[in-house]
Motif scaffolding. Structure first.
Motif, short mmCIF file in Angstrom:
data_model
loop_
_atom_site.label_atom_id
_atom_site.label_comp_id
_atom_site.label_asym_id
_atom_site.label_seq_id
_atom_site.Cartn_x
_atom_site.Cartn_y
_atom_site.Cartn_z
N LEU A 1 0.85 -1.14 -0.14
CA LEU A 1 0.07 -0.02 0.07
C LEU A 1 0.90 1.32 -0.05
O LEU A 1 1.76 1.74 1.00
CB LEU A 1 -0.80 0.07 1.05
CG LEU A 1 -1.85 1.22 1.15
CD1 LEU A 1 -2.63 1.25 0.14
CD2 LEU A 1 -2.57 1.04 2.60
N SER A 2 0.75 2.09 -1.01
CA SER A 2 1.49 3.38 -1.14
C SER A 2 0.24 4.35 -1.33
O SER A 2 -0.57 4.23 -0.56
CB SER A 2 2.53 3.42 -2.01
OG SER A 2 1.82 2.99 -3.63
N LYS A 3 0.15 5.05 -2.38
CA LYS A 3 -0.77 6.01 -2.51
C LYS A 3 -2.09 4.92 -3.13
O LYS A 3 -3.23 5.47 -3.13
CB LYS A 3 -0.57 6.77 -3.71
CG LYS A 3 0.49 7.93 -3.26
CD LYS A 3 0.93 8.89 -4.47
CE LYS A 3 2.05 10.02 -4.01
NZ LYS A 3 2.02 11.01 -5.27
N PHE A 4 -1.74 4.04 -3.48
CA PHE A 4 -2.99 2.96 -3.98
C PHE A 4 -2.34 1.43 -3.53
O PHE A 4 -1.14 1.55 -3.09
CB PHE A 4 -3.11 3.03 -5.53
CG PHE A 4 -1.88 3.10 -6.41
CD1 PHE A 4 -1.15 2.03 -6.81
CD2 PHE A 4 -1.40 4.22 -6.88
CE1 PHE A 4 -0.02 2.23 -7.53
CE2 PHE A 4 -0.09 4.51 -7.39
CZ PHE A 4 0.67 3.40 -7.88
N TYR A 5 -3.22 0.55 -3.78
CA TYR A 5 -2.60 -0.98 -3.46
C TYR A 5 -2.17 -1.55 -4.74
O TYR A 5 -2.54 -1.12 -5.86
CB TYR A 5 -4.03 -1.80 -3.37
CG TYR A 5 -4.73 -1.24 -2.08
CD1 TYR A 5 -4.23 -2.24 -0.75
CD2 TYR A 5 -5.55 -0.22 -1.69
CE1 TYR A 5 -4.75 -1.86 0.52
CE2 TYR A 5 -6.02 0.01 -0.51
CZ TYR A 5 -5.71 -0.77 0.62
OH TYR A 5 -6.31 -0.44 1.88
N GLU A 6 -0.92 -2.36 -4.58
CA GLU A 6 -0.37 -2.77 -5.61
C GLU A 6 -0.14 -4.38 -5.54
O GLU A 6 -0.08 -4.73 -4.22
CB GLU A 6 1.15 -2.21 -5.84
CG GLU A 6 1.21 -0.84 -6.11
CD GLU A 6 2.70 -0.40 -6.22
OE1 GLU A 6 3.54 -0.68 -6.97
OE2 GLU A 6 3.06 0.40 -5.38
N VAL A 7 -0.41 -4.92 -6.38
CA VAL A 7 0.11 -6.48 -6.50
C VAL A 7 1.09 -6.71 -7.64
O VAL A 7 0.75 -6.28 -8.59
CB VAL A 7 -1.50 -7.05 -7.20
CG1 VAL A 7 -1.27 -8.71 -7.05
CG2 VAL A 7 -2.29 -6.98 -5.86
N GLU A 8 2.13 -7.40 -7.09
CA GLU A 8 3.08 -7.77 -7.96
C GLU A 8 3.31 -9.41 -7.98
O GLU A 8 3.57 -9.69 -6.73
CB GLU A 8 4.49 -6.85 -7.70
CG GLU A 8 5.44 -7.13 -8.47
CD GLU A 8 6.55 -6.24 -8.18
OE1 GLU A 8 7.75 -6.27 -8.55
OE2 GLU A 8 6.59 -5.27 -7.00
N SER A 9 3.58 -9.96 -8.97
CA SER A 9 4.08 -11.24 -8.96
C SER A 9 4.82 -11.38 -10.03
O SER A 9 5.33 -10.31 -10.73
CB SER A 9 2.78 -12.21 -9.06
OG SER A 9 2.20 -12.23 -10.20
N GLU A 10 5.41 -12.86 -10.31
CA GLU A 10 6.12 -12.86 -11.66
C GLU A 10 5.47 -12.78 -12.80
O GLU A 10 6.03 -12.07 -14.04
CB GLU A 10 6.89 -14.38 -11.73
CG GLU A 10 7.60 -14.82 -10.46
CD GLU A 10 8.13 -16.19 -10.57
OE1 GLU A 10 7.71 -16.98 -11.59
OE2 GLU A 10 8.82 -16.66 -9.40
N ILE A 11 4.01 -12.67 -12.80
CA ILE A 11 3.22 -12.53 -14.11
C ILE A 11 2.69 -11.02 -14.06
O ILE A 11 2.72 -10.75 -15.23
CB ILE A 11 2.29 -13.51 -13.89
CG1 ILE A 11 2.49 -14.75 -13.78
CG2 ILE A 11 1.32 -13.32 -15.15
CD1 ILE A 11 1.71 -15.86 -13.40
N GLU A 12 2.66 -10.46 -13.25
CA GLU A 12 2.00 -8.97 -13.28
C GLU A 12 2.39 -8.04 -12.11
O GLU A 12 2.98 -8.23 -11.08
CB GLU A 12 0.42 -9.13 -13.20
CG GLU A 12 -0.08 -9.67 -11.97
CD GLU A 12 -1.89 -10.00 -11.79
OE1 GLU A 12 -2.17 -10.01 -12.88
OE2 GLU A 12 -2.29 -10.38 -10.93
N HIS A 13 2.29 -6.74 -12.46
CA HIS A 13 2.06 -5.78 -11.58
C HIS A 13 1.34 -4.73 -11.81
O HIS A 13 1.23 -4.02 -12.68
CB HIS A 13 3.54 -5.12 -11.64
CG HIS A 13 3.76 -4.20 -10.43
ND1 HIS A 13 4.94 -3.47 -10.48
CD2 HIS A 13 3.21 -3.40 -9.39
CE1 HIS A 13 5.31 -2.60 -9.67
NE2 HIS A 13 3.86 -2.61 -8.89
#
Length: 74
Positions: free
Chosen positions: A39-51
């Motif tokens: 969580l920064s200014k928004f939520y982020e989801v990061e994996s090997e496949i996507e960010h």
């Protein structure tokens, strides 16, 4: 076709995944099954496949839930 999460039926507030995502504070990073959630200014989801960015907690939770439900099915 979207997968159904049992917690969407009985209440997401009792889902351990929901509780983890909801507990994030700005600057926090958690890892769930090899997926980093921050969580920064928004939520982020990061994996090997996507960010991917998400504007709010609920959209982030639903995306993560869908990923995890798909993993269980396959």
């Amino acid at each position: 076709m979207q997968n159904i999460n049992l917690f969407e039926v009985i209440g997401v507030e009792s889902d351990p995944l929901y509780k983890k995502v909801a507990s994030l504070q700005v600057g926090d990073v958690i890892e769930i099954d090899g997926i980093q959630v921050r969580l920064s200014k928004f939520y982020e989801v990061e994996s090997e496949i996507e960010h991917l960015p998400f504007p709010n907690m609920m959209s982030c939770y639903r995306h993560l839930s869908d990923i995890l439900v798909k993993q269980v099915i396959t």
